[in-house]
Design an enzyme around this catalytic site. Structure first.
Site, mmCIF file in Angstrom:
data_model
loop_
_atom_site.group_PDB
_atom_site.id
_atom_site.type_symbol
_atom_site.label_atom_id
_atom_site.label_comp_id
_atom_site.label_asym_id
_atom_site.label_seq_id
_atom_site.Cartn_x
_atom_site.Cartn_y
_atom_site.Cartn_z
ATOM 1 N N ASP A 202 0.865 -1.180 0.000
ATOM 2 C CA ASP A 202 0.000 0.000 0.000
ATOM 3 C C ASP A 202 0.902 1.230 0.000
ATOM 4 O O ASP A 202 1.531 1.551 1.011
ATOM 5 C CB ASP A 202 -0.921 -0.010 1.221
ATOM 6 C CG ASP A 202 -1.988 1.076 1.131
ATOM 7 O OD1 ASP A 202 -1.803 2.029 0.333
ATOM 8 O OD2 ASP A 202 -2.999 0.980 1.848
ATOM 9 N N GLU A 204 -0.180 4.274 -0.985
ATOM 10 C CA GLU A 204 -1.174 5.353 -0.947
ATOM 11 C C GLU A 204 -1.773 5.607 -2.344
ATOM 12 O O GLU A 204 -1.073 5.781 -3.330
ATOM 13 C CB GLU A 204 -0.621 6.652 -0.366
ATOM 14 C CG GLU A 204 -1.699 7.724 -0.134
ATOM 15 C CD GLU A 204 -2.894 7.213 0.674
ATOM 16 O OE1 GLU A 204 -3.785 6.585 0.056
ATOM 17 O OE2 GLU A 204 -2.956 7.411 1.894
ATOM 18 N N ASP A 280 -5.554 6.497 5.505
ATOM 19 C CA ASP A 280 -6.541 7.523 5.849
ATOM 20 C C ASP A 280 -7.582 6.994 6.835
ATOM 21 O O ASP A 280 -8.679 7.514 6.926
ATOM 22 C CB ASP A 280 -7.219 8.031 4.578
ATOM 23 C CG ASP A 280 -7.863 6.904 3.790
ATOM 24 O OD1 ASP A 280 -7.869 5.747 4.275
ATOM 25 O OD2 ASP A 280 -8.362 7.167 2.672
ATOM 26 N N PHE A 402 -22.794 -4.050 13.980
ATOM 27 C CA PHE A 402 -22.476 -4.189 15.394
ATOM 28 C C PHE A 402 -23.655 -4.569 16.279
ATOM 29 O O PHE A 402 -23.584 -4.422 17.488
ATOM 30 C CB PHE A 402 -21.754 -2.936 15.930
ATOM 31 C CG PHE A 402 -20.542 -2.586 15.097
ATOM 32 C CD1 PHE A 402 -19.433 -3.415 15.110
ATOM 33 C CD2 PHE A 402 -20.538 -1.471 14.284
ATOM 34 C CE1 PHE A 402 -18.331 -3.123 14.316
ATOM 35 C CE2 PHE A 402 -19.433 -1.168 13.498
ATOM 36 C CZ PHE A 402 -18.322 -2.002 13.511
ATOM 37 N N ASP A 418 -20.396 -13.184 9.036
ATOM 38 C CA ASP A 418 -21.209 -12.496 10.047
ATOM 39 C C ASP A 418 -22.072 -13.482 10.842
ATOM 40 O O ASP A 418 -22.505 -13.182 11.953
ATOM 41 C CB ASP A 418 -22.142 -11.472 9.385
ATOM 42 C CG ASP A 418 -21.408 -10.239 8.913
ATOM 43 O OD1 ASP A 418 -20.218 -10.076 9.236
ATOM 44 O OD2 ASP A 418 -22.040 -9.424 8.201
HETATM 45 O O1 AHR Z 1 -3.726 3.081 -1.119
HETATM 46 C C1 AHR Z 1 -4.937 2.493 -0.735
HETATM 47 C C2 AHR Z 1 -5.684 3.325 0.251
HETATM 48 O O2 AHR Z 1 -6.153 4.502 -0.354
HETATM 49 C C3 AHR Z 1 -4.923 3.823 1.440
HETATM 50 O O3 AHR Z 1 -4.685 2.880 2.438
HETATM 51 C C4 AHR Z 1 -5.832 4.885 1.934
HETATM 52 O O4 AHR Z 1 -5.166 5.874 2.670
HETATM 53 C C5 AHR Z 1 -6.475 5.439 0.673
HETATM 54 O O5 AHR Z 1 -7.853 5.491 0.804
#
Ligand code: AHR
Length: 458
Positions: A202, A204, A280, A402, A418
């Site tokens: 990942d 970003e 994020d 939940f 689930d």
């Molecule tokens: O890169 C994939 C995702 O994209 C990241 O983890 C996130 O920060 C964004 O939404």
């Protein structure tokens, strides 16, 4: 030696070392993690049984007896103080108070190491850990390495089950601002061969399986129950590797230059550390984490191979997911509340709503049937159980958003998981924080615990 001793000897020391299962340095005897129990909100720290050893799961079991426990801190063993705690809100909010993410159940991922019981970190969607003030991690285009051991059978397609380097403000600050291991079947960005799950990076705004931002078929679908996943990155070079954490060696799935898509060369790493979420604070993913570290410098393949051997020698193995009264597929049961003051109640449904009802042997048949469940092999994991309604065959107890509901079988991965629960002995107290997780958790809901009892006892 532990994995971090091996990295140190190779000149690429750990700047963070996280594990709830074992010490990652041969001399480490400090706290591995902290748990908080539901009955009185007290916390305790769990350390290895001896220096360099396996976590003292018996100490956790004693502290958490008759109540629930959550993992509140995953300590950094490196001495840098880079502990992981409940992730704060970022681009996305978590389900807890003030937008924080959920904490993991302390008993969600039981395993053994060399025959000794320990617990991993079971991450269901909504759960996440983070440290936005890390010292010593790679910033900008600086080199780093990392590995993590995951459960290769616990994943989904949500964004993003990650462990690694991320933004320090929990927001998406642009391409190249992350460098984290990802595991799952998300194919919105990159993908590997087959239908996944894949180990990807990942970075970003993109999960990368190789140089192309789309598919790289050299990155295989990989489902080892114990999966060692490796990622490293430095100036215009990076690599993804994987292997069976219980045997054999690592394979390299990509090793080469940075992606050509804009923003990923040079990188703009920020140096926070995330577990179970996206940069994020995207919270849709699930997975299980046992141990992982981050290094300073680009580790050599030799060192990574010696760490794989160290992990294999730790002998990760599965253990029973269930405790308390044994269940059998096909049996008809009812499930009685054990919380004192409520123990004349049974788990029942009224339409799609799951509730508890006071039921006695003289109750009408329709009410008894609303509280009668046929035990089925777990739809999402055959090691655990699902509960089919007696009077609405084809409908199962599931959790959704939940809370528990009665739902018609949708035959989807999400529904199956689930609707799958592992049994535990009845308890007296719930934290009110712990929430039912897919696959593993005790069958419980805020404030109440249930235990199963034969229907004939009505
Ligand atoms: O890169 C994939 C995702 O994209 C990241 O983890 C996130 O920060 C964004 O939404």
């Amino acid at each position: 030696a532990g994995p971090c001793d091996l990295y140190s000897a190779g000149g690429t020391p750990c700047i963070a070392a996280h594990s709830t299962t074992r010490a990652l340095y041969s001399a480490f005897s400090g706290s591995l993690y902290q748990v908080k129990r539901g009955s009185d909100d007290l916390t305790t720290n769990i350390a290895p049984i001896s220096a360099g050893g396996v976590a003292n799961a018996a100490a956790q079991d004693a502290f958490c007896a008759s109540t629930t426990c959550l993992i509140t801190v995953i300590y950094d063993q490196s001495g840098n103080g880079n502990h992981l705690t409940q992730a704060p809100p970022g681009g996305f909010k978590g389900p807890e108070a003030n937008g924080f993410d959920n904490l993991a159940s302390a008993t969600g991922a039981p395993v053994t190491l060399n025959g000794q019981k320990a617990y991993g970190v079971f991450i269901s969607p909504g759960t996440g850990y983070r440290n936005n003030k890390v010292s010593g991690s790679a910033i900008g285009d600086a080199a780093e390495g990392m590995y993590a051991i995951f459960d290769g059978t616990h994943y989904n397609g949500g964004c993003c089950f990650d462990y690694g380097n991320a933004e320090t403000n929990s927001l998406d600050t642009g391409n190249g601002h992350m460098e984290a291991l990802y595991f799952g079947t998300n194919s919105n960005w990159g993908s590997g061969s087959g239908s996944g799950p894949w180990v990807m990076a990942d970075l970003e705004n993109g999960l990368f399986s190789g140089q192309s931002s789309k598919q790289n078929t050299a990155d295989p679908t990989i489902t080892y129950r114990f999966l060692n996943s490796v990622l490293k990155g430095g100036p215009n070079k990076w690599a993804i590797k994987g292997g069976n954490a219980a045997s054999g060696s690592l394979s390299t799935y990509y090793s080469g230059v940075r992606p050509t898509a804009s923003g990923y060369n040079p990188m703009s790493k920020e140096g926070a550390i995330i577990l179970g979420i996206g940069g994020d604070n995207s919270i849709s993913a699930q997975g299980t984490f046992y141990e992982g570290v981050m290094t300073s410098g680009y580790p050599s393949d030799d060192v990574e191979n010696s760490i794989q051997a160290n992990i294999v020698a730790a002998k990760y193995a599965t253990t029973s997911m269930n405790s308390g009264t044994a269940l059998t597929a096909g049996q008809l049961i009812s499930i009685r509340v054990t919380t004192s003051g409520y123990d004349t109640r049974y788990l029942a449904h009224t339409g799609a709503t799951i509730n508890t009802q006071v039921i006695t042997s003289s109750s009408v048949t329709s009410l008894k049937q609303q509280a009668s469940w046929t035990v089925r092999r777990g739809l999402g994991n055959s090691a655990c159980w699902s509960f089919e309604s007696k009077d609405m065959p084809g409908s199962y107890i599931r959790h959704y958003n939940f809370v528990l509901q009665l739902g018609a079988n949708e035959n989807s991965k999400a529904f199956n998981e689930d609707a799958t629960f592992c049994s535990v002995a009845g308890r007296q107290h719930d934290s009110g924080l712990g929430l039912p997780n897919p696959i593993l958790p005790p069958l419980r809901q805020r404030g109440l615990h249930w235990k199963q009892r034969w229907n004939s006892q009505f």
